[in-house]
Enzyme design. Sequence first.
Site, PDB file in Angstrom:
ATOM      1  N   HIS A 319       1.000  -1.099   0.014  1.00 45.98           N
ATOM      2  CA  HIS A 319      -0.078  -0.141  -0.120  1.00 45.98           C
ATOM      3  C   HIS A 319       0.922   1.256  -0.032  1.00 45.98           C
ATOM      4  CE1 HIS A 319      -3.100  -2.810   0.982  1.00 45.98           C
ATOM      5  NE2 HIS A 319      -4.197  -2.007   0.810  1.00 45.98           N
ATOM      6  N   HIS A 362       0.848  -2.898   9.445  1.00 42.52           N
ATOM      7  CA  HIS A 362       2.421  -3.246   8.913  1.00 42.52           C
ATOM      8  C   HIS A 362       3.009  -2.826  10.131  1.00 42.52           C
ATOM      9  CE1 HIS A 362       2.480  -4.725   4.764  1.00 42.52           C
ATOM     10  NE2 HIS A 362       1.297  -4.092   4.702  1.00 42.52           N
ATOM     11  N   ASP A 366       8.357  -1.966   7.872  1.00 40.39           N
ATOM     12  CA  ASP A 366       7.697  -2.172   6.414  1.00 40.39           C
ATOM     13  C   ASP A 366       7.472  -0.998   5.553  1.00 40.39           C
ATOM     14  OD1 ASP A 366       7.772  -4.729   7.389  1.00 40.39           O
ATOM     15  OD2 ASP A 366       5.642  -4.797   7.527  1.00 40.39           O
TER      16      ASP A 366
END
Length: 433
Positions: A319, A362, A366
Amino acid sequence: EPAGRCRCLDGRVSAWSTDQVALWLQKEGFGEYVKLLCSQHRIDGLGLLALTEADLRGPPLSLAVLGHIKRLTVALRRLQRENRAELEELGLWPLESAPAGLPLGAPRAEWSCDGAESRPCNGADRLWSGTELRLRNSGGFGCVPGPALCQTHLNGRFRQPMAGRLDPEVWKTVLSSIYVFLVCGLTSFVMVIVHERVPDMRTYPPLPDIFLDSVPRIPWAFVMAEACGLILCYMFLLILLLHKHRSILLRRLCSLMGTVFLLRCCTMFVTSLSVPGQHLKCSYGDTWGKIQRALAIWSGFGMTLTGVQTCGDYMFSGHTVVITLLNFFVTEYTPRNWNLIHTISWVLNLFGIFFILAAHEHYSIDVFIAFYITTRIFLYYHTLANTRAYQHSRRARIWFPMFSFFECNVNGPVPNQYNWPFDKPAFMKALIG
């Protein structure tokens, strides 16, 4: 001389015949080129006004005497400046000129070529983007105003320039679209494989993370992160629709997106991390269930809004990659003085990252690694494309074969020019171009 031949040079230059052009050449001291230009290549007044130094150097003219090329170029420039009104009427102004035709006092760029290449590029009258070569008033040789013109001398051979024109090469754009489509499919199947290898939460609880330990989970935050991404996507699609070089933009987005997600496949597969939050429920299924899950992820673009739920794809955040890449494309391919658009784009990018972390979907590492990798690859790609550095380095062509393939015919930075791609409505065509 045959009777009736007109020896008068009055009137509009664009209406001159080849005989009048021959007379002009003789008057300027270039009588030896009358046969080549007027008899063999039929250069009339219109052709004379459009003639450039690149035309003189390259085939089919290929003049061999440098002094003659330079003096004839100066004479042509003088004639063109004296008849600027005609050039503007014909759509030939501003001139697509090489450095020999640089007007006095024009701004020049500080970037200089290394001897293997001489490239003027679009100048201050164009709207450039964030990674363009900065134009300054310096005396060094470099970029000149006017549409892009690339004169390349490699291994002692002259390469025909592409003046003021960027070939869309739609077939390459189609290939890049197929590339990113296949990479997304591979990513979906890797996510399913990784999903089955997620460590048991009862044995391996979430890893310590300063942000996740300090900020309580916001259940609706991940939906907001995807909403930020959708707004950025709509902004980019609008820019893509209106940008004159939309094919190049889409090709670059697909090649960069595919490359980053291919790297993500590798990092997800080699290392499995424990889930970052107890709220994540990782269920397992049979082989047919895994295939269905992979197809659902593929068709749903990996988004929670489409009902996709994944576990294990933590190194690194997909994302964040998408949101950051869309932000950089929006800011890169809009004029630098569109400050409101750029501010909105960056706010959406930063809030999207915050919402990803606030949702505890996350780890912080990350998101950080995803942002760093995406921005570096974007900047490296555009730096190489804008300077065409790979032309001078065999190593660059070996290490970046796909980049060299996609960008081999893009001469320097892509100018931010816009037009309406459809014939109707007429007012949009007149408003945008």
